[in-house]
Design an enzyme around this catalytic site. Structure first.
Site, PDB file in Angstrom:
ATOM      1  N   HIS A 367       0.777  -1.177   0.153  1.00 17.06           N
ATOM      2  CA  HIS A 367      -0.054  -0.147  -0.149  1.00 17.06           C
ATOM      3  C   HIS A 367       0.791   1.252   0.053  1.00 17.06           C
ATOM      4  O   HIS A 367       0.525   2.237  -0.647  1.00 17.06           O
ATOM      5  CB  HIS A 367      -0.803  -0.192   1.254  1.00 17.06           C
ATOM      6  CG  HIS A 367      -1.850  -1.044   1.135  1.00 17.06           C
ATOM      7  ND1 HIS A 367      -2.760  -1.547   2.513  1.00 17.06           N
ATOM      8  CD2 HIS A 367      -2.448  -1.792   0.201  1.00 17.06           C
ATOM      9  CE1 HIS A 367      -3.544  -2.421   1.696  1.00 17.06           C
ATOM     10  NE2 HIS A 367      -3.322  -2.687   0.518  1.00 17.06           N
ATOM     11  N   CYS A 679       8.763  -3.743 -23.000  1.00 15.10           N
ATOM     12  CA  CYS A 679       8.114  -3.212 -22.054  1.00 15.10           C
ATOM     13  C   CYS A 679       8.799  -3.512 -20.890  1.00 15.10           C
ATOM     14  O   CYS A 679       9.774  -4.332 -20.723  1.00 15.10           O
ATOM     15  CB  CYS A 679       6.572  -3.447 -21.883  1.00 15.10           C
ATOM     16  SG  CYS A 679       6.048  -5.107 -21.479  1.00 15.10           S
TER      17      CYS A 679
HETATM   18  C1  PEP Z   1       8.156  -7.485 -17.115  1.00 18.01           C
HETATM   19  O1  PEP Z   1       8.559  -8.923 -16.774  1.00 18.01           O
HETATM   20  O2  PEP Z   1       9.131  -6.899 -18.002  1.00 18.01           O
HETATM   21  C2  PEP Z   1       6.736  -7.270 -17.263  1.00 18.01           C
HETATM   22  C3  PEP Z   1       6.466  -6.098 -17.800  1.00 18.01           C
HETATM   23  O3  PEP Z   1       6.009  -7.718 -16.352  1.00 18.01           O
HETATM   24  P1  PEP Z   1       6.116  -7.417 -14.762  1.00 18.01           P
HETATM   25  O4  PEP Z   1       4.733  -6.473 -14.254  1.00 18.01           O
HETATM   26  O5  PEP Z   1       6.259  -8.720 -14.160  1.00 18.01           O
HETATM   27  O6  PEP Z   1       7.161  -6.280 -14.337  1.00 18.01           O
END
Ligand code: PEP
Ligand code: MG
Length: 755
Positions: A367, A679
């Site tokens: 949180h 990402c």
């Molecule tokens: C990642 O693994 O790069 C991804 C975007 O997922 P997570 O939410 O696990 O970071």
């Protein structure tokens, strides 16, 4: 909810009443200690009760005993960590041993004559974090002392702390609290980016209660109730004020907090302890200590969050009782250092000038993290030992970007960071002008820079930064913030709000990525040896298809009439992607029958599991797009836990193995006409983003705070020239060594803006 009410009154009034009479009768420490050990031995029906007092040099000296030989008093001495008594002091926790003599820590002292005693309960005498001594009871017969008995002895230890502290010469106190002078460095995980410098404030360093035994339990109860009312009113006011503006999810977190503020479980327990004869302040501390002991055995993150909430509220309650509370003096721009902190307290600190937050515990979904992110306060988590080393008011540097905390930094570090902060401020002013400009390289290549998001409050960043869209919407964050599964309607409304806020810019929703360190309360998560490799993410979704289908229904409903882009996390085999797509297709047909379906649906896969690299042709046949999950792919490629600072920083993203994989996936995607993006957090820094673009991936999704710097880097870049350089560098790379220094040197020499 909070801990259940305790039915049994564990603090025997009779013992406390006798101790009170003893304190009134004897004013000197030695007779008080002698009387105390006699009374406790009788109450416990124990053959022995002894008090050990801490002497200079970390020596515990037997100061009073009932049952051991009297001549051992002031003669028997143990070092901290020596024997069971020394271990209880070293670990600052009770030891409850039915077979003490066979415990590895047992230290035999012939002068005490303690051979025949099988069982032992040793409880440290604590004042704040300081150990003043140890009280122990022993019995001849082997027995495990009941939980209630441990709690009684802990209450007596509180009283002892008051007695020992009161009897200590003032000079000794001064010596013990001398601040440290050496710089101390800590490593942690940056959960909210940013750098800040400022004086330290320690959270939860409440002064120990001055008085432990109450004169009149009735009057004390009245005082407690008045303070509880005042605390609840203040919490209500807080939640009406600053929390109103914080967005939906933090509000939900805070509503849960309000319920705990009114919960009769822990409040009722405090009243029971006051009725037994403790002052209200001492009762709050007592109940907190009990809760902490129980919580130590619980790994459920939801329950741990509840403990943080109760600790937060207990601090407020003590403040309302007139003790030291959240109203301590707070220097402007302070860095708060805490083991844990509750959400409302964080809002409070923010209103009083909080500039940065360091937590010993903490996780991306706690949180406090959600609130810190909303407030854009730099947050560094996992800094074990920081609260012990920190001294209030002393300077510190918090660098959440590099995962570093420096307490009492020397002049060079301060000068370095002062220059960095000045440069950043200048850059930020320049970056504000970048909002309206595209991330286009000097040689004319239009790259795509999107943001990662997960909460409504992340959405304004889209407009603030001028990013190209949301490349990763982490849907599980809202579930975690809520502490459970949302209703279909709530979920659909959230996704609709997200799409509306994006105003036509693309949004990629990722289906729930639970498991690993993201655990929902009351969800059937089992304890796993390796949760990151366990039952998580799409694996859960495919095993619980009704749950996944419901989420897909919410997404389809929200995107009705438009385009839905959805991606599945942790895909490991192409069959899994096919199975997920089949669920999506079934839901799409149902949505079409209802007349509320999107016009276009794009289903993509996250590439996080290395096994997919060897399934690329089949994968690219199935996926409308690929998104490389840089956090998990890095963790799995290097077999290095992303959450463990010891190993997470050991292998470099900017090394040939990782860059080769990125290039291979990008090239295969381009040949198949399937867009490939990256990402997660890896391309959050301009240098890493530069390398990603350099190997041919032209789309990244990064934290919003990183967008201006990455845009600035892109606009200073001649991409074709850099690609030629990087290809040559990778050809000459040997093994998995870091290419970072060479790439950084190239960037410097070619005027590429890196931070
Ligand atoms: C990642 O693994 O790069 C991804 C975007 O997922 P997570 O939410 O696990 O970071
Ligand atoms: Mg991931």
């Amino acid at each position: 909810m909070s801990a259940p009410p305790r039915e049994t009154a564990t603090t025997p009034r009779r013992l406390l009443a006798r101790l009170r009479r003893l304190m009134a009768r004897a004013t000197e420490l030695p007779p008080r200690l002698d009387g105390l050990v006699r009374l406790v031995a009788a109450e416990f029906v124990a053959e022995v009760c002894s008090v050990y007092v801490m002497r200079p040099g970390e020596i515990l000296e037997l100061a009073a005993t009932e049952g051991l030989r009297p001549e051992a008093v002031h003669r028997t001495r143990l070092r901290v960590s020596e024997g069971i008594v020394g271990t209880a002091a070293a670990e600052a926790r009770p030891l409850n041993l039915p077979d003490a003599q066979n415990h590895p820590a047992f230290a035999y002292r012939p002068e005490t004559g303690e051979e025949p005693y099988a069982s032992m309960l040793a409880v440290p005498v604590l004042r704040g974090a300081e150990v003043l001594g140890v009280i122990a009871v022993q019995n001849r017969a082997p027995r495990r002392y009941a939980e209630d008995e441990v709690e009684v002895l802990e209450t007596v230890a509180m009283l002892l702390a008051e007695m020992l502290h009161g009897a200590r010469p003032a000079t000794e106190e001064a010596v013990l609290t001398l601040p440290g002078s050496m710089a101390r460095h800590f490593e942690g995980i940056g959960l909210t980016p940013g750098i800040t410098m400022g004086p330290v404030l320690r959270h939860g360093r409440r002064a120990a209660p001055r008085v432990v035994l109450a004169e009149s339990p009735e009057a004390e109860l009245r005082r407690l109730r008045e303070a509880t009312d005042a605390m609840q009113r203040a919490v209500d006011a807080l939640l009406e004020g600053p929390a109103r503006a914080a967005g939906q999810e933090p509000r939900e977190v805070l509503e849960a907090y309000r319920l705990i503020a009114a919960d009769q479980g822990w409040l009722g327990r405090i009243e029971a302890v006051v009725r037994d004869g403790l002052t209200a302040e001492a009762a709050v501390e007592r109940v907190l200590a009990e809760l902490r002991t129980r919580m130590r055995q619980i790994s459920d993150p939801y329950l741990r969050e509840r403990l943080a909430d109760i600790e937060d509220l207990a601090g407020r309650l003590i403040g309302h009782l007139g003790g030291a509370g959240p109203d301590e003096e707070m220097p402007q721009g302070f860095i708060l250092i805490a083991r844990r902190v509750g959400p409302a307290e964080l809002l409070d600190y923010h209103a009083r000038g909080l500039a940065g937050l360091v937590l010993e515990e903490g996780s991306p979904t706690a949180h406090a993290t959600i609130i810190a992110r909303a407030l854009a306060v730099p947050l560094l988590a996992g800094c074990r030992g920081a609260t012990e080393s920190a001294v209030a008011g002393e300077p510190a540097v918090l660098d959440a970007d590099e995962g570093r905390l420096v307490l009492r930094p020397d002049a060079e570090i301060v000068a370095g960071y002062t220059a960095t902060l000045a440069a950043r401020a200048a850059r930020r002013a320049a970056e504000a002008g970048l909002r309206e400009v595209d991330p286009r390289t000097r040689d004319g290549v239009r790259l795509t820079v999107m943001i990662n998001a997960g909460l409504l409050m992340d959405l304004p960043h889209l407009a603030d930064t001028g990013a190209d869209g949301i490349g990763l919407f982490r849907t599980e964050i809202a579930w975690l913030a809520r502490g459970g599964l949302p209703t279909l309607e709530t979920e659909e409304a959230l996704y609709r709000d997200v799409l509306a806020a994006a105003g036509g810019k693309p949004v990629v929703f990722r289906t729930i990525d639970l498991g690993g360190d993201k655990l929902l309360p009351r969800f059937a998560h089992e304890q796993e040896e390796n949760p990151a490799l366990g039952w998580r993410s799409l694996r859960i979704g495919l095993d619980r298809p009704a749950m996944l289908r419901r989420q897909l229904r919410a997404m389809l409903g929200a995107a009705a009439g438009g385009t839905l882009s959805v991606m599945f996390p942790m895909v490991t085999t192409v069959e899994e992607l096919r199975a997920a797509k089949a669920l999506l297709a079934a839901e799409r047909r149902a949505a079409e029958r209802r007349g509320a379906a999107p016009v276009a649906v794009r289903a993509g896969a996250m590439l996080e599991v290395p096994a997919l690299i060897w399934q690329l042709p089949a994968l690219l046949d199935e996926a409308a797009f690929l998104s490389i999950g840089s956090n998990d792919l890095t963790q799995f490629l290097f077999a290095a836990d992303r959450g463990n600072p010891r190993v997470a920083g050991r292998y470099d993203f900017l090394s040939a193995p990782m860059l080769d994989v990125l290039e291979q996936v990008g090239t295969a995607g381009a040949a198949a006409g399937v867009p490939v993006g990256l990402c997660g957090e890896a391309a959050a820094r301009p240098l890493e983003a530069l390398a990603v673009f350099g190997v041919g991936i032209e789309q990244v999704s990064i934290p919003a705070a990183s967008v201006p710097a990455v845009k600035a880097m892109v606009r200073s870049l001649d991409l074709a020239a850099f690609r030629t350089f990087l290809a040559g560098l990778r050809r000459s790379a040997r093994g998995g060594t870091s290419l970072r220094p060479d790439i950084a040197a190239y960037a410097r020499d070619h005027g590429i803006a890196l931070d």
